[in-house]
Motif scaffolding. Structure first.
Motif, PDB file in Angstrom:
ATOM      1  N   LEU A 189       0.972  -1.150  -0.049  1.00 45.87           N
ATOM      2  CA  LEU A 189      -0.117   0.009   0.002  1.00 45.87           C
ATOM      3  C   LEU A 189       0.714   1.390   0.080  1.00 45.87           C
ATOM      4  CD1 LEU A 189      -2.985   0.905   0.215  1.00 45.87           C
ATOM      5  CD2 LEU A 189      -2.734   0.967   2.520  1.00 45.87           C
ATOM      6  N   ILE A 190       0.939   2.064  -1.138  1.00 48.33           N
ATOM      7  CA  ILE A 190       1.671   3.047  -1.370  1.00 48.33           C
ATOM      8  C   ILE A 190       1.062   4.413  -0.837  1.00 48.33           C
ATOM      9  CG2 ILE A 190       3.221   4.454  -2.971  1.00 48.33           C
ATOM     10  CD1 ILE A 190       4.107   1.530  -2.300  1.00 48.33           C
ATOM     11  N   ASP A 191      -0.188   4.596  -1.115  1.00 49.16           N
ATOM     12  CA  ASP A 191      -0.841   5.912  -0.976  1.00 49.16           C
ATOM     13  C   ASP A 191      -2.215   5.632  -0.405  1.00 49.16           C
ATOM     14  OD1 ASP A 191      -1.254   8.659  -0.411  1.00 49.16           O
ATOM     15  OD2 ASP A 191      -1.977   8.918  -2.299  1.00 49.16           O
ATOM     16  N   LEU A 192      -2.829   6.294   0.530  1.00 47.89           N
ATOM     17  CA  LEU A 192      -4.244   5.934   0.753  1.00 47.89           C
ATOM     18  C   LEU A 192      -4.709   7.315   1.229  1.00 47.89           C
ATOM     19  CD1 LEU A 192      -6.440   3.693   1.459  1.00 47.89           C
ATOM     20  CD2 LEU A 192      -5.548   3.839   3.826  1.00 47.89           C
ATOM     21  N   GLU A 193      -5.936   7.610   0.791  1.00 53.77           N
ATOM     22  CA  GLU A 193      -6.764   8.736   1.340  1.00 53.77           C
ATOM     23  C   GLU A 193      -8.101   8.271   1.459  1.00 53.77           C
ATOM     24  OE1 GLU A 193      -7.487  13.145   0.138  1.00 53.77           O
ATOM     25  OE2 GLU A 193      -5.908  12.335  -1.166  1.00 53.77           O
ATOM     26  N   LEU A 194      -8.556   7.754   2.697  1.00 51.47           N
ATOM     27  CA  LEU A 194      -9.714   7.132   2.917  1.00 51.47           C
ATOM     28  C   LEU A 194     -10.953   8.037   2.299  1.00 51.47           C
ATOM     29  CD1 LEU A 194      -9.232   6.203   6.721  1.00 51.47           C
ATOM     30  CD2 LEU A 194      -9.476   4.742   4.875  1.00 51.47           C
ATOM     31  N   GLU A 195     -11.572   7.138   2.008  1.00 48.21           N
ATOM     32  CA  GLU A 195     -13.187   7.812   1.432  1.00 48.21           C
ATOM     33  C   GLU A 195     -12.725   8.383   0.010  1.00 48.21           C
ATOM     34  OE1 GLU A 195     -16.528   7.368   2.740  1.00 48.21           O
ATOM     35  OE2 GLU A 195     -14.977   5.819   3.649  1.00 48.21           O
ATOM     36  N   LYS A 196     -11.393   8.241  -0.709  1.00 46.91           N
ATOM     37  CA  LYS A 196     -11.285   9.050  -1.813  1.00 46.91           C
ATOM     38  C   LYS A 196     -10.403   7.945  -2.584  1.00 46.91           C
ATOM     39  CE  LYS A 196     -11.109  13.926  -0.389  1.00 46.91           C
ATOM     40  NZ  LYS A 196     -10.154  14.971  -0.387  1.00 46.91           N
ATOM     41  N   SER A 197      -9.271   7.605  -2.427  1.00 43.72           N
ATOM     42  CA  SER A 197      -8.333   6.929  -3.395  1.00 43.72           C
ATOM     43  C   SER A 197      -7.084   6.297  -2.590  1.00 43.72           C
ATOM     44  CB  SER A 197      -7.816   7.951  -4.325  1.00 43.72           C
ATOM     45  OG  SER A 197      -7.125   8.827  -3.848  1.00 43.72           O
ATOM     46  N   GLY A 198      -6.683   5.302  -3.471  1.00 39.89           N
ATOM     47  CA  GLY A 198      -5.530   4.673  -2.887  1.00 39.89           C
ATOM     48  C   GLY A 198      -4.653   4.058  -4.017  1.00 39.89           C
ATOM     49  N   LEU A 199      -3.541   3.826  -3.629  1.00 37.29           N
ATOM     50  CA  LEU A 199      -2.480   2.937  -4.499  1.00 37.29           C
ATOM     51  C   LEU A 199      -1.746   1.941  -3.955  1.00 37.29           C
ATOM     52  CD1 LEU A 199      -0.263   6.132  -6.039  1.00 37.29           C
ATOM     53  CD2 LEU A 199      -1.968   4.631  -7.426  1.00 37.29           C
ATOM     54  N   SER A 200      -1.433   0.890  -4.788  1.00 38.05           N
ATOM     55  CA  SER A 200      -0.526  -0.168  -4.353  1.00 38.05           C
ATOM     56  C   SER A 200       0.130  -0.633  -5.463  1.00 38.05           C
ATOM     57  CB  SER A 200      -1.471  -1.462  -3.771  1.00 38.05           C
ATOM     58  OG  SER A 200      -2.134  -2.099  -4.726  1.00 38.05           O
ATOM     59  N   LEU A 201       1.669  -1.136  -5.073  1.00 39.26           N
ATOM     60  CA  LEU A 201       2.482  -1.679  -5.828  1.00 39.26           C
ATOM     61  C   LEU A 201       2.625  -3.226  -5.620  1.00 39.26           C
ATOM     62  CD1 LEU A 201       4.876  -1.276  -7.817  1.00 39.26           C
ATOM     63  CD2 LEU A 201       6.151  -0.928  -5.899  1.00 39.26           C
ATOM     64  N   LEU A 202       2.632  -4.011  -6.749  1.00 42.60           N
ATOM     65  CA  LEU A 202       2.699  -5.416  -6.679  1.00 42.60           C
ATOM     66  C   LEU A 202       3.682  -6.053  -7.503  1.00 42.60           C
ATOM     67  CD1 LEU A 202       1.669  -8.288  -5.523  1.00 42.60           C
ATOM     68  CD2 LEU A 202       0.185  -8.084  -7.238  1.00 42.60           C
TER      69      LEU A 202
ATOM     70  N   LEU B  23      -3.957 -10.645  -9.579  1.00 40.35           N
ATOM     71  CA  LEU B  23      -4.306  -8.987  -9.960  1.00 40.35           C
ATOM     72  C   LEU B  23      -5.615  -8.645  -9.339  1.00 40.35           C
ATOM     73  CD1 LEU B  23      -3.236  -8.980 -13.686  1.00 40.35           C
ATOM     74  CD2 LEU B  23      -2.114  -7.981 -11.742  1.00 40.35           C
ATOM     75  N   PHE B  24      -6.478  -9.712  -9.364  1.00 41.84           N
ATOM     76  CA  PHE B  24      -7.825  -9.201  -8.885  1.00 41.84           C
ATOM     77  C   PHE B  24      -7.656  -9.058  -7.484  1.00 41.84           C
ATOM     78  CE2 PHE B  24     -11.659 -10.617  -6.414  1.00 41.84           C
ATOM     79  CZ  PHE B  24     -12.477  -9.850  -7.101  1.00 41.84           C
ATOM     80  N   ALA B  25      -6.987  -9.692  -6.696  1.00 48.27           N
ATOM     81  CA  ALA B  25      -6.886  -9.544  -5.376  1.00 48.27           C
ATOM     82  C   ALA B  25      -6.213  -8.448  -4.877  1.00 48.27           C
ATOM     83  CB  ALA B  25      -6.174 -10.798  -4.583  1.00 48.27           C
ATOM     84  N   GLN B  26      -5.190  -7.923  -5.565  1.00 41.04           N
ATOM     85  CA  GLN B  26      -4.706  -6.653  -5.597  1.00 41.04           C
ATOM     86  C   GLN B  26      -5.523  -5.439  -5.741  1.00 41.04           C
ATOM     87  OE1 GLN B  26      -1.955  -5.148  -8.703  1.00 41.04           O
ATOM     88  NE2 GLN B  26      -0.928  -3.464  -7.206  1.00 41.04           N
ATOM     89  N   ALA B  27      -6.565  -5.616  -6.591  1.00 44.04           N
ATOM     90  CA  ALA B  27      -7.526  -4.589  -6.880  1.00 44.04           C
ATOM     91  C   ALA B  27      -8.662  -4.492  -5.813  1.00 44.04           C
ATOM     92  CB  ALA B  27      -8.106  -4.735  -8.288  1.00 44.04           C
ATOM     93  N   ASN B  28      -9.051  -5.882  -5.567  1.00 42.60           N
ATOM     94  CA  ASN B  28     -10.134  -5.769  -4.582  1.00 42.60           C
ATOM     95  C   ASN B  28      -9.756  -5.500  -3.209  1.00 42.60           C
ATOM     96  OD1 ASN B  28     -12.905  -7.060  -3.841  1.00 42.60           O
ATOM     97  ND2 ASN B  28     -11.802  -8.296  -2.740  1.00 42.60           N
ATOM     98  N   SER B  29      -8.625  -5.763  -2.621  1.00 36.05           N
ATOM     99  CA  SER B  29      -8.280  -5.453  -1.373  1.00 36.05           C
ATOM    100  C   SER B  29      -7.801  -4.032  -1.324  1.00 36.05           C
ATOM    101  CB  SER B  29      -6.765  -6.196  -1.116  1.00 36.05           C
ATOM    102  OG  SER B  29      -5.862  -5.982  -1.826  1.00 36.05           O
TER     103      SER B  29
END
Length: 197
Positions: free
Chosen positions: A80-93, A112-118
């Motif tokens: 998890l690289i960036d997170l703004e609750l109730e707005k957006s997030g970024l993750s790197l896999l 890929l599904f698990a990365q996106a879903n989580s």
């Protein structure tokens, strides 16, 4: 950047600017981009005080994991690289050997599904968030060693229902798209998920 390497002061300036806008770029990618050796890039980073990719990722991740309410850190697939609750997030896999089919070294779709879903669940500001509906498309096969950056955005919210889109990229290329309907659940009131609309 061309076939001739830039003078060091100019390279440093461009390198600093590029890493600031693309924090997950590898030393190998930078070396190709600036037409210098990987060792030169590493020396440049050291002189400029820019940490290596793993350390940059770790710094971003430490700030983001503390904000997540709906999942434990180990339940998020990818970093998890960036997170703004109730707005957006970024993750790197990074796609490793245990994520691919042995025969062809292509990533299993559920990774890929698990990365996106989580990631979609993680951006919901609730103690419990569950996926009710998912519509996904895989744009191309992903191979061993690719680094996938997923971005989740809340498009709309109605009551406890969130419509979230996730786009995953390898470099600049979109490789996965998903639309998720995630429900914030109050366990004291019981689990009530309404998928209509």
């Amino acid at each position: 950047m061309g076939s001739v390497s830039l003078p060091k002061p100019i390279r440093h300036k461009k390198l600093n600017s590029f890493i600031a806008g693309n924090p997950f770029v590898t030393d190998e990618e930078l070396a190709r981009m600036f037409n210098v050796s990987v060792q030169t890039i590493r020396l440049d980073r050291l002189e400029m005080g820019i940490p290596e990719l793993r350390e940059r990722t770790k710094q971003y991740a430490e700030n983001s994991y503390a904000k997540v309410k709906s999942l434990a850190g180990r339940e998020i697939i990818g970093d998890l690289i960036d997170l703004e609750l109730e707005k957006s997030g970024l993750s790197l896999l990074e796609i490793t050997g245990d994520m691919v089919f042995e025969r062809n070294r292509i990533a299993r779709g559920h990774i890929l599904f698990a990365q996106a879903n989580s990631l979609a669940v993680a951006i919901v500001d609730a103690e419990v968030a569950l996926t009710g509906v998912a519509r996904v498309s895989f744009e191309r096969p992903i191979s061993l060693g690719e680094r996938i950056v997923a971005k989740a955005v809340i498009n709309s919210k109605s009551g406890n229902k969130y419509n979230i889109s996730v786009t995953s990229k390898s470099g600049a290329e979109v490789v996965f798209k998903g639309k998720f309907r995630v429900f914030a659940v109050d366990l004291e009131e019981g689990v009530k998920i309404e998928n209509r609309g």
